[in-house]
Design an enzyme around this catalytic site. Sequence first.
Site, mmCIF file in Angstrom:
data_model
loop_
_atom_site.group_PDB
_atom_site.id
_atom_site.type_symbol
_atom_site.label_atom_id
_atom_site.label_comp_id
_atom_site.label_asym_id
_atom_site.label_seq_id
_atom_site.Cartn_x
_atom_site.Cartn_y
_atom_site.Cartn_z
ATOM 1 N N TYR A 113 -16.203 15.341 26.027
ATOM 2 C CA TYR A 113 -15.136 15.841 26.897
ATOM 3 C C TYR A 113 -15.401 15.531 28.369
ATOM 4 O O TYR A 113 -14.444 15.352 29.152
ATOM 5 C CB TYR A 113 -14.916 17.344 26.663
ATOM 6 C CG TYR A 113 -14.079 17.574 25.429
ATOM 7 C CD1 TYR A 113 -12.690 17.456 25.488
ATOM 8 C CD2 TYR A 113 -14.661 17.857 24.203
ATOM 9 C CE1 TYR A 113 -11.914 17.622 24.357
ATOM 10 C CE2 TYR A 113 -13.897 18.024 23.066
ATOM 11 C CZ TYR A 113 -12.520 17.905 23.149
ATOM 12 O OH TYR A 113 -11.742 18.050 22.024
ATOM 13 N N ARG A 116 -13.940 12.189 28.753
ATOM 14 C CA ARG A 116 -12.478 12.240 28.790
ATOM 15 C C ARG A 116 -11.980 12.769 30.135
ATOM 16 O O ARG A 116 -10.970 12.291 30.664
ATOM 17 C CB ARG A 116 -11.953 13.098 27.636
ATOM 18 C CG ARG A 116 -12.303 12.537 26.261
ATOM 19 C CD ARG A 116 -11.708 13.357 25.133
ATOM 20 N NE ARG A 116 -10.246 13.202 25.095
ATOM 21 C CZ ARG A 116 -9.481 13.741 24.155
ATOM 22 N NH1 ARG A 116 -10.030 14.485 23.181
ATOM 23 N NH2 ARG A 116 -8.180 13.570 24.163
ATOM 24 N N HIS A 167 -1.711 22.178 24.013
ATOM 25 C CA HIS A 167 -3.093 21.958 23.578
ATOM 26 C C HIS A 167 -4.108 22.234 24.684
ATOM 27 O O HIS A 167 -5.295 21.969 24.509
ATOM 28 C CB HIS A 167 -3.262 20.534 23.045
ATOM 29 C CG HIS A 167 -2.550 20.304 21.758
ATOM 30 N ND1 HIS A 167 -2.329 19.043 21.232
ATOM 31 C CD2 HIS A 167 -2.007 21.168 20.871
ATOM 32 C CE1 HIS A 167 -1.670 19.148 20.081
ATOM 33 N NE2 HIS A 167 -1.468 20.426 19.858
ATOM 34 N N CYS A 175 -15.096 30.577 28.616
ATOM 35 C CA CYS A 175 -16.322 31.027 27.974
ATOM 36 C C CYS A 175 -16.185 30.919 26.462
ATOM 37 O O CYS A 175 -15.134 31.240 25.890
ATOM 38 C CB CYS A 175 -16.626 32.468 28.375
ATOM 39 S SG CYS A 175 -18.216 33.067 27.750
ATOM 40 N N CYS A 180 -15.727 37.570 26.017
ATOM 41 C CA CYS A 180 -15.719 37.359 27.474
ATOM 42 C C CYS A 180 -14.408 36.666 27.855
ATOM 43 O O CYS A 180 -13.970 35.726 27.183
ATOM 44 C CB CYS A 180 -16.910 36.511 27.904
ATOM 45 S SG CYS A 180 -16.978 36.196 29.697
ATOM 46 N N CYS A 222 -21.433 30.341 31.455
ATOM 47 C CA CYS A 222 -20.527 31.326 32.019
ATOM 48 C C CYS A 222 -21.209 32.116 33.139
ATOM 49 O O CYS A 222 -22.311 32.641 32.945
ATOM 50 C CB CYS A 222 -20.054 32.281 30.924
ATOM 51 S SG CYS A 222 -18.957 33.591 31.513
ATOM 52 N N CYS A 225 -21.270 36.103 31.727
ATOM 53 C CA CYS A 225 -22.088 36.605 30.609
ATOM 54 C C CYS A 225 -23.208 35.652 30.209
ATOM 55 O O CYS A 225 -23.957 35.939 29.269
ATOM 56 C CB CYS A 225 -21.201 36.915 29.401
ATOM 57 S SG CYS A 225 -20.559 35.446 28.561
#
Length: 336
Positions: A113, A116, A167, A175, A180, A222, A225
Amino acid sequence: MSSQSYHNPWVDRKPTKATAALQKQYGKQQRRKIPEGALPDPALEIPIDDYVSFVTYLKSSKRILALLGAGLSAASGIPTFSGAGGFWREHDAMQLATPEAFDKDPSLVWQFYNYRRHMALKAKPNRGHVALAKLAGRKPKFLAISQNIDGLSLRAGHPSSSLLNIHGSLFDIRCANLNCSYISLGNDNDPVVPALQLSEDHDISDAHFPIASIPVASLPHCPQCASLLRPAIVWFGEQTPLSSRERIHSWLDQGSVDLMLVVGTSATVWPAAVYIHSARLKGARIAVFNTEDPDIDVDDESQRLRKQDWFFKGDAATIVPDVLKEVIGMVLEVQD
């Protein structure tokens, strides 16, 4: 007589001079219905009958639904990861787009990703994106349902009020801990974290080069958390957000639908395929813009084109602005 021995004598017969003259005269009559500067580019080989009937209907259409697929962004250099070429390195892209893949190898999925995101940031909207944005600006009751996650429609000036990214977006990060609520919207940092920095020496999508094994501790985490962050994408096996589904249903419930545009997709992936059926139930005629011919053998009859529908074959970046230009005006190449 067997079907193999039958020959239709009219198939290869050349038109008579009288027939040819009538065809030529008919073509001129059809062209008179459209201003000279708005005629389709002859190189696109768009049937004049289809063009005239579509433009005439588009002008009178008020409530228009559009379904935008990966083919819309292909000309911008965005990989579609569909069909036979749907692989990133040696991995099936569909298999990487799952919660299970992320749980098993978050480093690999994040690198996929991150690549991308990088490609989308380098890309620029094409004329197809701009044409649809202009149409949305001229048709107040227009709604585009986009399956794309690259953000190019928004960058082309498409009003956010008439664009629904079902999408998600490459540039939204949330997260992975379901307990969370942290989410970062419009995060265009490239890379997201230093460990994901792409090498300038080789293309990470080329499987001939080894891929880095990034420790989990170096991946995005994150700030609330300390769990792993993940792309806020709807992966296979996950539902589209309830808010998106409710907005589409609300729009459909507001009245009849005049026209549905299906751009750069065959619309066979659920739930996108359902929208064609829903639009038909509301009275819509369908216009498909795609490089691939419609599947006439599709099991769901609601997805088949009918006599009153249109199919324009070609690259959406070229054919969409040409077919829409009498309504939206000329669309020039997008400048850097």
